[in-house]
Scaffold this active site. Structure first.
Site, PDB file in Angstrom:
ATOM      1  N   HIS A  38       0.831  -1.203   0.000  1.00 36.25           N
ATOM      2  CA  HIS A  38       0.000   0.000   0.000  1.00 36.25           C
ATOM      3  C   HIS A  38       0.866   1.254   0.000  1.00 36.25           C
ATOM      4  O   HIS A  38       1.923   1.285   0.635  1.00 36.25           O
ATOM      5  CB  HIS A  38      -0.896   0.035   1.246  1.00 36.25           C
ATOM      6  CG  HIS A  38      -2.249  -0.561   1.022  1.00 36.25           C
ATOM      7  ND1 HIS A  38      -3.413   0.154   1.160  1.00 36.25           N
ATOM      8  CD2 HIS A  38      -2.610  -1.797   0.644  1.00 36.25           C
ATOM      9  CE1 HIS A  38      -4.441  -0.634   0.894  1.00 36.25           C
ATOM     10  NE2 HIS A  38      -3.978  -1.829   0.574  1.00 36.25           N
ATOM     11  N   GLU A 106      -6.238  -0.360  -6.306  1.00 33.70           N
ATOM     12  CA  GLU A 106      -7.235   0.580  -5.789  1.00 33.70           C
ATOM     13  C   GLU A 106      -6.772   2.004  -6.079  1.00 33.70           C
ATOM     14  O   GLU A 106      -5.578   2.302  -6.022  1.00 33.70           O
ATOM     15  CB  GLU A 106      -7.402   0.423  -4.265  1.00 33.70           C
ATOM     16  CG  GLU A 106      -7.736  -0.971  -3.800  1.00 33.70           C
ATOM     17  CD  GLU A 106      -6.491  -1.769  -3.416  1.00 33.70           C
ATOM     18  OE1 GLU A 106      -5.383  -1.193  -3.347  1.00 33.70           O
ATOM     19  OE2 GLU A 106      -6.635  -2.978  -3.202  1.00 33.70           O
TER      20      GLU A 106
END
Length: 318
Positions: A38, A106
Site C-alpha cells: 500500500h 485501488e
C-alpha cells in the site's frame, strides 16, 4: 493439504513491528507470510504505509518463511519492468521462497501520480500485459516490448530469479476470476467462495493454488475486540467497488461511518472463543484453499500468537 500463514499489514504496523510479528509467526507454527502493498493506509487510525519491497528485503534476513505479496498492483504506481526487478530481487533474497501476488489495484494507492483512474476492464487489460512483460523479464534475457499500455526498451534483469517465480492473480468478481485462471499461476481471493474458485479452475486454473485469508481480533474481552476491529478495519465491510474507487483515507473514513459495530461483530472473528476462530479459518480449508493467511488486528499480538499456536492451528490442521 492447506498451509497456514500470517498476514503482515503494512497499513497498521510500523516496519519494526512487522519484523517482530514475522518472527513470532514462525515461532507460533505459521509456515508462510503474506504482506500488503500500500501507498496509503485505508484510514488514519491505521497510520502506516511501509514500502513493501524494503520490508521484503528485511524479512529475508529475519526469517526463513516464504513470503507472498497480497497484493501488488503492477499497472500504474510502479511500471511492470520496475515491479519485475523488485520481485526478482526479492525472490533471490528469499532463496526462491517468494510469490508475487498481483491485482488491478485501488485508486487509494495508484492515483498518487495524478493519472486518470481507469475502469476495471481497462485495468484488467493492463494487468494482463504487465504479467506478460514481467514473465519475459524474469527469464533474464533482454526484453523490448511495445504494447497497448507499456513500453520496455532493451531491459534486462541481471539479478534474475534463480527458479520459478509464481505470479498469483487476485480477483473479486467473475471476470477477474476467469482472468486469474487464464494468466495466473494461482488465485488470490479473500472470501471462501467456492463458486469463484470453480470459475477460476474452469478458466484454466485447475491444479493451481488458491490463496487467501482473513483478519481476526483475538482478545479476552470480545466487546473490546469488536471495538478495535471497528476502529481499525471498518473498510473490510464496505460494499461493492468502493474499495477500488475511493481515492483517499479521508474518503474511506467518511464511507466507514456507515459500518456498524454489529456488522463487524458478525463478520470478523473477535474475542477468545477458539471455536469462533477455528470455524472461520476452517471455512477456507473446506472451500479448497491451499494457503490461508490470518492477520491479527490491533496490538495484542502476543496473546494472538500464543492462542493460535496452542489452540487454533492444531484444530485447523487436524
Amino acid at each position: 493439504m492447506t498451509s497456514f500463514g500470517y498476514f503482515l499489514a503494512c497499513e497498521e504496523f510500523t516496519p519494526r513491528q512487522l519484523i517482530d510479528q514475522a518472527r513470532q509467526a514462525a515461532d507460533a507454527g505459521f509456515t508462510r507470510l503474506a504482506i500488503s502493498d500500500h501507498f496509503h493506509p485505508w484510514n488514519d487510525e491505521q497510520g502506516n504505509s511501509a514500502f513493501v519491497w524494503s520490508m521484503i528485503g528485511a524479512l529475508s534476513q529475519a526469517t526463513e518463511l516464504p513470503v507472498t505479496t497480497l497484493v501488488t498492483c503492477p499497472v500504474m504506481r510502479l511500471h511492470p519492468a520496475v515491479t519485475a526487478q523488485a520481485a526478482a530481487t526479492s525472490s533471490v533474497l528469499l532463496g526462491g521462497r517468494f510469490a508475487l501476488g498481483v491485482g488491478t489495484g485501488e485508486a487509494l494507492n495508484e492515483h498518487v501520480h495524478g493519472d486518470r483512474w481507469p475502469s476495471f476492464d481497462e485495468r484488467a487489460d493492463m494487468l494482463e500485459e504487465a504479467v506478460e512483460v514481467m514473465r519475459r523479464l524474469f527469464t533474464g534475457r533482454q526484453v523490448s516490448h511495445r504494447g497497448r499500455h507499456y513500453t520496455v526498451d532493451n531491459a534486462r534483469l541481471y539479478t534474475a530469479p534463480e527458479g520459478p517465480l509464481p505470479i498469483l492473480v487476485s480477483a473479486f468478481g467473475p471476470k477477474a476470476a476467469e482472468l486469474a485462471g487464464r494468466i495466473g499461476d494461482g488465485f488470490v481471493t479473500m472470501a471462501p467462495d467456492e463458486d469463484a474458485i470453480a470459475r477460476f479452475r474452469d478458466a484454466g486454473g485447475a491444479g493451481k493454488p488458491v490463496v487467501g485469508g482473513l483478519k481476526v481480533c483475538w482478545g479476552a474481552d470480545r466487546d473490546a475486540a469488536v471495538a478495535t476491529a471497528h476502529r481499525l478495519w471498518p473498510t473490510e465491510q464496505l460494499p461493492g467497488e468502493l474499495n477500488q474507487i475511493l481515492p483517499t483515507p479521508a474518503h474511506f473514513e467518511q464511507a466507514s461511518g456507515l459500518v456498524t459495530r454489529d456488522q463487524v461483530s458478525e463478520s470478523v472473528p473477535c474475542g477468545d472463543d477458539p471455536d469462533e476462530h477455528v470455524s472461520a479459518v476452517r471455512a477456507y480449508v473446506d472451500a479448497g484453499f491451499d494457503e490461508v493467511y490470518v492477520g491479527q488486528i490491533g496490538p495484542d499480538q502476543e496473546a494472538f500468537f500464543s492462542a493460535y499456536r496452542d489452540k487454533i492451528l492444531p484444530a485447523c490442521s487436524g
